[in-house]
Design an enzyme around this catalytic site. Structure first.
Site, PDB file in Angstrom:
ATOM      1  N   LEU A   1       0.806  -1.490   0.068  1.00 19.48           N
ATOM      2  CA  LEU A   1      -0.132  -0.547  -0.248  1.00 19.48           C
ATOM      3  C   LEU A   1       0.920   1.107   0.310  1.00 19.48           C
ATOM      4  O   LEU A   1       1.383   0.777   0.775  1.00 19.48           O
ATOM      5  CB  LEU A   1      -1.004  -0.045   1.039  1.00 19.48           C
ATOM      6  CG  LEU A   1      -2.052  -1.139   1.860  1.00 19.48           C
ATOM      7  CD1 LEU A   1      -2.305  -1.239   2.962  1.00 19.48           C
ATOM      8  CD2 LEU A   1      -3.236  -1.150  -0.118  1.00 19.48           C
ATOM      9  N   ASP A   2       0.165   2.406  -0.689  1.00 20.34           N
ATOM     10  CA  ASP A   2       1.402   3.720  -0.767  1.00 20.34           C
ATOM     11  C   ASP A   2       0.730   4.074   0.731  1.00 20.34           C
ATOM     12  O   ASP A   2       0.841   3.362   1.981  1.00 20.34           O
ATOM     13  CB  ASP A   2       0.717   4.653  -1.408  1.00 20.34           C
ATOM     14  CG  ASP A   2       0.854   4.919  -2.717  1.00 20.34           C
ATOM     15  OD1 ASP A   2       0.624   4.090  -3.229  1.00 20.34           O
ATOM     16  OD2 ASP A   2      -0.291   5.107  -3.545  1.00 20.34           O
ATOM     17  N   ARG A   3       2.733   4.723   1.099  1.00 17.67           N
ATOM     18  CA  ARG A   3       2.734   5.308   2.598  1.00 17.67           C
ATOM     19  C   ARG A   3       1.984   6.258   3.456  1.00 17.67           C
ATOM     20  O   ARG A   3       0.753   5.136   4.795  1.00 17.67           O
ATOM     21  CB  ARG A   3       4.136   5.811   2.935  1.00 17.67           C
ATOM     22  CG  ARG A   3       4.484   6.474   4.103  1.00 17.67           C
ATOM     23  CD  ARG A   3       5.615   6.443   3.645  1.00 17.67           C
ATOM     24  NE  ARG A   3       5.718   8.331   3.314  1.00 17.67           N
ATOM     25  CZ  ARG A   3       5.660   9.193   3.484  1.00 17.67           C
ATOM     26  NH1 ARG A   3       5.135   9.513   4.338  1.00 17.67           N
ATOM     27  NH2 ARG A   3       5.420  10.016   2.676  1.00 17.67           N
TER      28      ARG A   3
END
Length: 462
Positions: free
Chosen positions: A171-173
Site C-alpha cells: 500500500l502507498d505509505r
C-alpha cells in the site's frame, strides 16, 4: 601474485539474500512516543555494496563528486579520517584510490528517520499461512528510503515477534487498510499467482472533494510516472493502461465517500483517476494541491511542464514545512537533479523486498530501488566546518556505539551528522492521515476486511 604496487581485491562473498529481518536488525535502535507520533532514536548504520560496473577504473573521489552530490566532498574526507569509509573492510585513507571489480564498500552513517503516526497496527488475522493487518496511514510497508524501523515489517518484528514475513502486496505509505503477509514462500507464491492473474478483488474507500456522481463511474485513463524521486504520476496517453470503477456511498454537502474498485494495480491509480475526474481525495498531499493549477489537474489539464509541476509541488510543501509529508526532504532535493536511474518514489509501492545484508545500492546514500527515497544528508554550511573535524576529539566517539543503551544513544550528537544540527518541525498526527483506505481484499480462498474508518461515516464533518 600481484605486480609491484598492485592492490589485492578479495573474491566476492555471497550476501545473504533473504526476505526477512532478524534480531540483530531489530536491535539497532528503539522507539519512543511523543505528541501522537512514533519516533525512532537516531542510530548508526552500515550501508554496504559491491562496486558498480560503471565505477571500475574511477577513483572514489570521482564517484562521490559525480554520483553522490548530497554531501560536499569535505564530508567524505572527514568520514574517511573518522574510519567510517571502508574498502574490502580496510579503512579508506585516500579518496583517490581507484576502484576495481568486486571491491566491497561500507559506509557507517548516523541515521535519523521521519516520525510516523503512533496509531498501533491492528492484527486482523493470524494463522499458519498469513498475517493480515490494518495498516495505519504514514507507515511504509518495508524499509525504503529514509524509513527502516518506522515500517510495518519492523514494527511487527519488534513489537509482535512476527518475523520472516513475505510481502504479498503493498500500500502507498499514506494509504491505510488491509495489508497481507505470507508466512511461507509457498503461500506467498500461491497468492502472488492470484495477483498476477487478476483474481484478487480489491475494494477501497475514500473521501473526495465535492459531490461525486450518484451513478457508477469508470475511469480508464492511462497513467504515466512523472517523477520516481518525488513520487508523482499523471494521466497521459503515453502511460500504462489503467481501469478503476467508482461508486458513491454518501455525500454530506461538502465531500463524498466513494467506493473504489481498481481493476489494475498502477502506482497512485485511484488518486490520479479521482484527480482527473475533478474529485481529488480531500487531504491528498500530492494530487489536491494548488501546484496543479486552478482546476487542480481536472481532466488532465495542468498547463505546466513536468519540471514546472514538480518545482511547484515542492515549493508548496516547502512553504508549509511539510516536505516529509511528501516523502522527501531538503537533502533529497540538494542531492541531484531528477535521475531515473537512482530517482525514487516516497510511497515504495513497487520496490522489491530489501536484502537485510545489503539494503542499499551504495553505502553513502540510501539510493535503493528506482522507486524508493534516498536518505542523503544535506550539505553543511561550509566545507571548512567539516575540515576542522580532523582535530575534533568527538570524531571517534561513534566507535563505542555497541555498548550504549537506547537512552544514551538517543542523547548522542554525532559530529559528522548534519541531521543532529537541524531542528525540524514535527508533523501533526492529523497531517499523517490521508482519506484513502483499503477496506477489503478477496481471493479464491480468502476474504479479509477492516472496519470502515471514522472519516467515512455518512454524516462525518471535518
Amino acid at each position: 601474485r600481484l605486480a609491484a604496487g598492485e592492490r589485492y581485491v578479495p573474491p566476492p562473498r555471497k550476501l545473504s539474500a533473504g526476505v526477512s529481518f532478524g534480531a540483530e536488525h531489530f536491535a539497532e535502535t528503539s522507539y519512543y512516543f511523543e505528541g501522537g507520533l512514533r519516533k525512532v532514536r537516531p542510530y548508526y548504520y552500515d550501508f554496504r555494496t559491491y562496486c558498480k560496473g560503471r565505477w571500475v577504473g574511477r577513483s572514489l573521489l570521482h564517484v562521490f563528486s559525480t554520483e553522490f552530490r548530497a554531501q560536499p566532498l569535505a564530508y567524505y574526507r572527514a568520514a574517511a579520517r573518522a574510519g567510517r569509509l571502508r574498502l574490502n573492510e580496510e579503512p579508506v585513507r585516500d579518496l583517490d584510490i581507484v576502484l576495481k571489480n568486486n571491491d566491497f564498500l561500507r559506509n557507517t552513517v548516523h541515521r535519523h528517520e521521519p516520525p510516523v503516526t503512533a496509531q498501533p497496527i491492528q492484527i486482523l488475522v493470524e494463522n499458519d499461512e498469513v498475517v493480515v493487518v490494518d495498516k495505519p496511514s504514514s507507515l511504509p510497508v518495508h524499509p525504503c528510503g529514509r524509513f527502516r524501523h518506522n515500517t510495518v515489517i519492523f514494527i511487527l518484528g519488534k513489537e509482535h515477534d512476527l518475523k520472516e514475513l513475505h510481502t504479498i502486496h503493498r500500500l502507498d505509505r499514506m494509504t491505510s487498510g488491509v495489508l497481507m503477509f505470507a508466512k511461507t514462500v509457498e503461500v506467498s507464491k500461491r497468492i502472488d499467482e492470484q495477483v498476477r492473474e487478476r483474481q484478487l478483488e480489491k475494494e477501497y474507500v475514500c473521501r473526495v472533494v465535492g459531490e461525486f456522481p450518484e451513478h457508477e463511474v469508470v475511469c480508464e485513463e492511462p497513467i504515466l510516472v512523472v517523477s520516481y524521486k518525488v513520487g508523482v504520476c499523471r494521466v497521459d496517453p503515453k502511460g500504462k493502461f489503467c481501469k478503476t470503477v467508482f461508486q458513491r456511498l454518501s455525500y454530506n454537502g461538502k465531500s463524498s465517500v466513494v467506493k473504489c474498485l481498481p481493476r489494475t494495480g498502477r502506482t497512485h491509480q485511484i488518486r490520479v483517476h479521482l484527480q482527473y475526474l475533478g474529485h481529488p481525495i480531500v487531504n491528498d498531499p500530492i494530487y489536491n494541491m494548488e501546484a496543479w493549477g486552478p482546476d487542480r489537474g481536472k481532466g488532465g489539464k495542468i498547463d505546466k511542464t513536468d519540471e514546472e509541476l514538480l518545482k511547484a509541488l515542492v515549493e508548496e510543501h516547502r512553504s508549509k514545512q511539510s516536505l516529509d509529508i511528501l516523502g522527501i526532504s531538503e537533502e533529497d532535493l540538494n542531492s541531484s537533479a531528477e535521475n531515473k536511474d537512482c530517482g525514487n518514489s516516497g510511497d515504495c509501492t513497487k520496490s522489491a523486498q530489501a536484502d537485510p545484508a545489503s539494503e542499499n545500492s551504495y553505502p553513502a546514500e540510501d539510493a535503493e530501488d528506482p522507486e524508493r527515497n534516498d536518505a542523503a544528508a544535506c550539505p553543511l554550511n561550509s566545507d571548512s566546518n567539516l575540515e576542522t573535524l580532523e582535530q575534533n576529539k568527538e570524531l571517534g566517539s561513534w566507535e563505542n556505539r555497541d555498548g550504549q543503551t537506547g537512552e544514551e544513544s538517543s542523547e548522542e550528537k554525532d559530529p559528522l551528522c548534519v541531521e543532529c544540527k537541524i531542528t525540524r518541525r514535527d508533523p501533526s498526527p492529523k497531517e499523517l492521515v490521508m482519506y484513502l483506505h483499503a477496506l477489503r481484499y478477496k481471493g479464491a480462498e480468502f476474504e479479509y476486511c477492516s472496519k470502515m474508518p471514522e472519516w467515512a461515516v455518512e454524516d462525518w464533518e471535518e
